[in-house]
Design an enzyme around this catalytic site. Structure first.
Site, mmCIF file in Angstrom:
data_model
loop_
_atom_site.group_PDB
_atom_site.id
_atom_site.type_symbol
_atom_site.label_atom_id
_atom_site.label_comp_id
_atom_site.label_asym_id
_atom_site.label_seq_id
_atom_site.Cartn_x
_atom_site.Cartn_y
_atom_site.Cartn_z
ATOM 1 N N ASP A 76 -8.590 -8.934 4.180
ATOM 2 C CA ASP A 76 -8.342 -7.795 5.059
ATOM 3 C C ASP A 76 -9.364 -7.673 6.182
ATOM 4 O O ASP A 76 -10.184 -6.754 6.152
ATOM 5 C CB ASP A 76 -8.335 -6.514 4.216
ATOM 6 C CG ASP A 76 -7.701 -5.350 4.952
ATOM 7 O OD1 ASP A 76 -7.247 -5.543 6.088
ATOM 8 O OD2 ASP A 76 -7.657 -4.247 4.385
ATOM 9 N N GLU A 86 -12.389 -2.144 12.262
ATOM 10 C CA GLU A 86 -12.426 -1.443 10.976
ATOM 11 C C GLU A 86 -13.597 -1.898 10.098
ATOM 12 O O GLU A 86 -14.345 -1.072 9.579
ATOM 13 C CB GLU A 86 -11.103 -1.654 10.231
ATOM 14 C CG GLU A 86 -11.116 -1.045 8.844
ATOM 15 C CD GLU A 86 -9.785 -1.209 8.119
ATOM 16 O OE1 GLU A 86 -8.856 -1.810 8.694
ATOM 17 O OE2 GLU A 86 -9.684 -0.724 6.978
ATOM 18 N N GLU A 120 0.820 -1.216 0.000
ATOM 19 C CA GLU A 120 0.000 0.000 0.000
ATOM 20 C C GLU A 120 0.851 1.263 0.000
ATOM 21 O O GLU A 120 0.586 2.215 0.725
ATOM 22 C CB GLU A 120 -0.968 -0.020 1.193
ATOM 23 C CG GLU A 120 -1.935 -1.198 1.139
ATOM 24 C CD GLU A 120 -2.995 -1.196 2.237
ATOM 25 O OE1 GLU A 120 -2.727 -0.665 3.324
ATOM 26 O OE2 GLU A 120 -4.084 -1.750 1.976
HETATM 27 O O1 GCW Z 1 -7.113 -2.880 6.772
HETATM 28 C C1 GCW Z 1 -6.250 -2.076 6.030
HETATM 29 C C2 GCW Z 1 -6.527 -0.679 6.431
HETATM 30 C C3 GCW Z 1 -5.340 0.221 6.353
HETATM 31 C C4 GCW Z 1 -4.174 -0.439 7.063
HETATM 32 C C5 GCW Z 1 -3.854 -1.741 6.335
HETATM 33 C C6 GCW Z 1 -2.728 -2.530 6.982
HETATM 34 C C7 GCW Z 1 -2.426 0.516 8.393
HETATM 35 O O2 GCW Z 1 -7.595 -0.192 5.663
HETATM 36 O O3 GCW Z 1 -5.702 1.452 6.962
HETATM 37 O O4 GCW Z 1 -3.036 0.389 7.134
HETATM 38 O O5 GCW Z 1 -4.990 -2.576 6.361
HETATM 39 O O6 GCW Z 1 -3.030 -3.491 7.677
HETATM 40 O O7 GCW Z 1 -1.578 -2.207 6.797
#
Ligand code: GCW
Length: 657
Positions: free
Chosen positions: A345, A373, A266
């Site tokens: 995720d 989240e 990312e």
């Molecule tokens: O779940 C996602 C999130 C990001 C996060 C990423 C990760 C810290 O949307 O905000 O970044 O995973 O785990 O690195």
């Protein structure tokens, strides 16, 4: 409640312990902590046995150096209890076991029980920024206010909340905390160098609780902080920079824990820029921490986040396995590869990541997300321990083979993203405290029953006067026990995932991520829905599992209903094992889920006047939002699928076609 809520550690004298005598033997800073705790609980504390033959103390805690330092045995005889610990940390954990026993009416329970942490490493990760980030705020995916560590662009002067946090974490057996976001921005990168003296102040607040501090670091630190033009892991200057930097960190913080790294993920920098792989990157840092007994938590959350949605060959679910398993055996001993519990995720329902079982020569850690989240963001009451327990129990090689909890136990242990902020209740939603509590308890003992953990948390949290109000306890239990399934039922169906508002990840947006670059698609059309991840006709993800799971997931005959759409694209008329069709299942669960939230609202309303007013009001307000949101989810999801499929609800309920 005045000021900050005490979570599960009630302040002041503890009924059962108060007024009694405690003998706490030995010389160690952690034992001083135990003595202070015993005094605060209202006990008379001695450090050595009385020579005049006075009566034995109600509580006696000592160390015999047998067993692991964190382990302990508790022996009660109905009137007195003796704790014998392997080391000072075990004495601390043993004390908090007594606090739990006191709260649940088992203080001097006859007999001996042994307690050992199953996971050797038990770490909480904070995604806290020092500065307030323009998009993510101060705590990335934080739903409980600002950071308890940082304020106004620096480490807080007043760290009393950190001290209290350390106490709460010690009481549930957590022994490491990483204080900053794995997305390391420019300001936060400097924690490693310029801010060391202040970071050391945080470490000093955690130390009395047996907790070691870790930092998330940028892989580009040699460039950003060191003035080099490269961070190539094989470059001698880069290696020297990391070694010297680590030396400085340990000089400032002798019990520093190590580094957490999100690399080539990312947008974070990593070894790929230099044609190197993740083992090269991780081993660079391992070399720097090795002399100091440090750890490198290297995250396996690596995938292509700039995917073309038209491209059906790339499957984000495959990515961590494809990147990491070829490297098995190349990671240094200090490296822990930290793997999210599912391949995508932190969705409400995913299969367990196949990476956890695919790297036998690597220390692998399981990563969970306590911060909610994708599970209601601490506006919805969702007790996550049942989900975590399913993950910990999953046996990758089939029934009777070691479960995930055993695979991580002596290697990488367990990690989770914290849900705590500077909110008066710590977690925004007071009932979200249960998730933090349960994470610690399961990290300590993966065989604990989530419902029993819930009762323990309730008993510690919902005291009124000198006792627990049984009716309050029953309502809170009822409200939370099945709340994960309730949340699942009114959100994305049958393991398909996402369908959330892009960016914030809160609330429904069925097609929100459908044409995005993030690799998160459901492929709904007029005939059906789901992602074909089979080996035969799909992305082949199912083939990343060892038998029997690859066959189980591959076949429509055996794939569990709750994961159907994760593995298969099926018509809306496909019949589930439950007997229902996919489309009818979607309608039924979404109506039932929203109805279940109505029942939660009513149950809580019955507690007015029986729980602390501030707690009552905060939970009531959050439940009102959960109710609004659950109805929105129900109506958007049902309407979407009625419009797509043209198939009406078999029970003729209100859907907005
Ligand atoms: O779940 C996602 C999130 C990001 C996060 C990423 C990760 C810290 O949307 O905000 O970044 O995973 O785990 O690195």
């Amino acid at each position: 409640m005045n000021g900050v809520h005490p979570m599960w550690l009630r302040p002041g004298p503890i009924p059962g312990l108060a007024g009694g005598d405690a003998l706490i033997e030995g010389d160690d800073p952690l034992l001083d902590t135990v003595r202070a705790e015993a005094r605060a609980a209202g006990m008379h504390v001695a450090e050595a046995a009385a020579s005049d033959g006075a009566l034995a103390p109600q509580v006696r805690i000592s160390i015999d150096r047998a067993g692991t330092p964190a382990g302990f045995a508790v022996t009660g005889d109905g009137e007195r209890t003796v704790v014998v610990a392997g080391g000072a940390s075990g004495a601390l954990y043993g004390w908090f076991e007594l606090v739990r026993r006191a709260a649940t009416g088992r203080l001097h329970e006859p007999g001996t029980t042994r307690h050992e942490p199953t996971q050797a490493v038990r770490i909480l990760d904070h995604w806290d920024n020092v500065d307030v980030h323009p998009v993510m705020g101060q705590v990335e995916r934080g739903y409980a206010g600002g950071s308890i560590f940082f304020d106004a662009g620096r480490v807080r002067d007043d760290l009393s909340r950190v001290h209290e946090y350390g106490r709460l974490l010690a009481s549930i057996g957590i022994d490491r905390v990483a204080i900053n976001n794995v997305n390391v921005h420019a300001r936060e990168a400097r924690l490693l160098t310029d801010d060391l003296a202040d970071v050391a102040r945080i470490a000093a607040e955690l130390r009395p609780w047996g907790i070691r501090l870790h930092l998330s670091v940028s892989f580009a630190s040699p460039i950003v902080l060191g003035g080099l033009e490269t961070s190539d892991p094989l470059d001698a200057r880069v290696r020297a920079w990391w070694r010297e930097t680590a030396d400085r960190v340990w000089a400032a913080i002798p019990d520093f824990g190590g580094f957490v790294v999100k690399a080539d993920s990312e947008g974070q920098p990593g070894p790929f820029a230099y044609g190197r792989d993740h083992a090269d990157g991780a081993n660079l840092l391992a070399e720097a921490v090795a002399l100091h007994g440090g750890l490198v938590h290297w995250r396996a959350f690596v995938y292509n986040h700039a995917q073309d949605w038209r491209d059906r060959t790339t499957d984000r679910a495959r990515a961590a396995f494809d990147h990491f398993t070829p490297l098995d055996g190349r990671f240094a001993d200090q490296v822990i590869v930290q793997v999210k519990h599912g391949p995508m995720d932190f969705q409400v329902r995913e299969p367990v990541s196949p990476v956890l079982a695919a790297m036998p020569r690597t220390r692998v850690a399981l990563e969970l997300q306590v911060t909610q989240e994708y599970t209601g963001q601490q506006r919805h009451a969702v007790y996550l321990a049942p989900m975590w327990r399913e993950v910990l129990d999953f046996a990758p090689f089939g029934a009777g083979s070691p479960p995930v909890a055993d695979l991580t136990a002596t290697g990488g242990g367990i990690a989770a993203v914290s849900n705590v902020g500077d909110d008066a209740f710590w977690t925004g939603h007071p009932l979200a405290q249960a998730n933090l509590y349960a994470f610690g308890r399961l990290a300590w003992d993966a065989t604990l029953d989530p419902a029993a953990i819930l009762d323990e948390w309730i008993a510690l949290t919902f005291w009124s006067g000198a006792s627990l109000d049984r009716e309050v306890a029953a309502v809170v239990h009822e409200l939370l026990d099945a709340s994960w399934q309730t949340y699942e039922s009114y959100t994305a169906p049958l393991g398909v995932g996402f369908m959330v508002t892009p960016g914030t990840h809160y609330g429904p947006s069925v097609d929100g991520y459908e044409y995005s670059p993030w690799g998160t698609y459901h492929f709904a059309d007029r005939d059906g829905i789901g992602v074909d991840r089979t080996v035969a006709t799909g992305t082949g993800y199912a083939g990343q599992y060892p038998p029997p799971w690859r066959e189980t997931y591959e076949s429509l005959d055996t794939v569990p209903d709750e994961l159907l759409l994760f593995f298969h694209h099926v018509p809306y008329t496909h019949r589930l094992h439950s007997g229902s069709t996919v489309i009818q299942h979607i309608y039924d669960t979404h109506f039932a889920g929203a109805d279940a939230v109505d029942a939660m609202v009513a149950a809580w309303a019955s507690l007015e006047g029986r729980v602390d007013d501030a707690v009552f009001a905060r939970v009531r307000d959050r439940l009102a939002e959960q109710q609004r949101s659950a109805r929105e989810w129900r109506d958007q999801v049902n309407t979407y699928f009625l419009r797509k499929s043209g198939i009406p609800d078999g029970r003729g309920r209100a859907i907005f076609a």
